[in-house]
Design an enzyme around this catalytic site. Structure first.
Site, mmCIF file in Angstrom:
data_model
loop_
_atom_site.group_PDB
_atom_site.id
_atom_site.type_symbol
_atom_site.label_atom_id
_atom_site.label_comp_id
_atom_site.label_asym_id
_atom_site.label_seq_id
_atom_site.Cartn_x
_atom_site.Cartn_y
_atom_site.Cartn_z
ATOM 1 N N ALA A 13 0.796 -1.227 0.000
ATOM 2 C CA ALA A 13 0.000 0.000 0.000
ATOM 3 C C ALA A 13 0.829 1.278 0.000
ATOM 4 O O ALA A 13 0.296 2.363 0.250
ATOM 5 C CB ALA A 13 -0.942 0.002 1.203
ATOM 6 N N ASP A 62 7.580 -8.152 5.129
ATOM 7 C CA ASP A 62 7.682 -8.975 3.927
ATOM 8 C C ASP A 62 6.551 -9.996 4.002
ATOM 9 O O ASP A 62 6.583 -10.896 4.846
ATOM 10 C CB ASP A 62 9.039 -9.668 3.886
ATOM 11 C CG ASP A 62 9.218 -10.590 2.690
ATOM 12 O OD1 ASP A 62 8.253 -10.770 1.908
ATOM 13 O OD2 ASP A 62 10.321 -11.164 2.538
ATOM 14 N N TYR A 153 3.898 -14.308 -13.264
ATOM 15 C CA TYR A 153 2.842 -13.387 -12.831
ATOM 16 C C TYR A 153 1.457 -13.945 -13.170
ATOM 17 O O TYR A 153 0.539 -13.891 -12.347
ATOM 18 C CB TYR A 153 3.058 -12.042 -13.516
ATOM 19 C CG TYR A 153 2.138 -10.939 -13.083
ATOM 20 C CD1 TYR A 153 2.338 -10.265 -11.880
ATOM 21 C CD2 TYR A 153 1.078 -10.524 -13.895
ATOM 22 C CE1 TYR A 153 1.505 -9.221 -11.489
ATOM 23 C CE2 TYR A 153 0.243 -9.494 -13.518
ATOM 24 C CZ TYR A 153 0.465 -8.841 -12.320
ATOM 25 O OH TYR A 153 -0.373 -7.814 -11.939
ATOM 26 N N ALA A 156 0.633 -16.736 -10.792
ATOM 27 C CA ALA A 156 0.316 -16.207 -9.471
ATOM 28 C C ALA A 156 -1.088 -15.610 -9.442
ATOM 29 O O ALA A 156 -1.862 -15.840 -8.506
ATOM 30 C CB ALA A 156 1.344 -15.151 -9.064
ATOM 31 N N LYS A 157 -1.432 -14.848 -10.467
ATOM 32 C CA LYS A 157 -2.733 -14.187 -10.489
ATOM 33 C C LYS A 157 -3.877 -15.177 -10.736
ATOM 34 O O LYS A 157 -4.993 -14.977 -10.246
ATOM 35 C CB LYS A 157 -2.735 -13.076 -11.539
ATOM 36 C CG LYS A 157 -1.846 -11.891 -11.164
ATOM 37 C CD LYS A 157 -2.154 -11.350 -9.773
ATOM 38 C CE LYS A 157 -1.493 -10.015 -9.493
ATOM 39 N NZ LYS A 157 -1.770 -9.531 -8.118
#
Length: 252
Positions: A13, A62, A153, A156-157
């Site tokens: 964020a 992390d 990616y 993962a998504k």
């Protein structure tokens, strides 16, 4: 009815979609824990929230580290209150074609996105179950459908969507919903870095993306934050296990 103020955690964020989401949830009346790898980076978002009259806490962690996640959630619960909203947004890019992609780059992306979402969700669920109310929102992507140069990616998504549906099944009876938002092209520092990596001026990169988007423009972080805010709301209590593509329309 007036909205109930709750404690929210937003990961990744410090900037981009995560920062916009943290600001939106704060504007909706929630206390927000701004989580990012570097607490100093997270503090800028937290300071902006407080300057606007909200409550915020900057937390460095992390999300791929099990111990760090446990400590972060404990700190949030102690300083802001038990978390009732979790937005798993933290993510990194390590793009490359399959034959050039290293195992380390594969592991790094899966670790932050998918392992991070798992660890954070597992850490907050006890607070939500005890309260009998909770909202988990995972950030997926249109890349979950496949994207050249993003095997890590995309995997993962896509995994975020499977995780979301499983959390919805397991936690629904405790009053906890789980949903995913899958953005299309959004103008952020991450997409700017992608343009730099492939050697394309960012303005040209944006113009091409806008041309390929049915609504004729690229997304802004606030577009995604608005969708996340709905899933976090009281009104979304009967919506769970869903994946909402916020991408300006389908591609032909």
């Amino acid at each position: 009815m007036p909205m109930t103020s709750r404690t929210a955690i937003v990961t990744g964020a410090a900037r981009g979609i995560g920062a916009a989401t943290a600001r939106r949830l704060a504007a909706d009346g929630h206390a927000v824990a701004v989580v990012d790898l570097d607490e100093a980076d997270a503090r800028s978002t937290a300071d902006a929230i407080e300057a606007a009259g909200g409550r915020a806490l900057a937390v460095g962690a992390d999300v791929a580290d099990e111990t760090a996640v446990a400590r972060a959630v404990e700190r949030v619960a102690a300083e802001l209150g038990p978390p009732a909203i979790l937005v798993n947004n933290a993510g990194i890019l390590r793009d490359n074609l399959l034959f050039k992609m290293s195992a380390d780059d594969w592991d790094a992306v899966l670790g932050v996105h998918l392992r991070g979402a798992f660890l954070m969700s597992r850490a907050v669920q006890s607070h939500m179950v005890e309260a009998g109310w909770g909202r988990i929102v995972n950030l997926s992507s249109t890349s979950a459908l496949g994207n050249r140069g993003q095997a890590n990616y995309a995997a993962a998504k896509a995994g975020m969507q499977g995780l979301t549906k499983t959390l919805a099944l397991e936690l629904g009876k405790f009053g906890v919903t789980a949903n995913a938002v899958a953005p299309g092209f959004v103008q952020t520092e991450m997409t700017k870095a992608t343009a730099e990596r492939i050697g394309v001026p960012f303005d040209d990169f944006l113009a091409h993306a806008a041309k390929e988007t049915p609504v004729g423009r690229v997304g802004q972080p606030e577009d995604i934050a608005a969708a996340v805010a709905y899933f976090c709301s009281e009104d979304a209590g009967f919506v769970s296990g869903q994946v909402l593509y916020v991408a300006g329309g389908p591609r032909a």
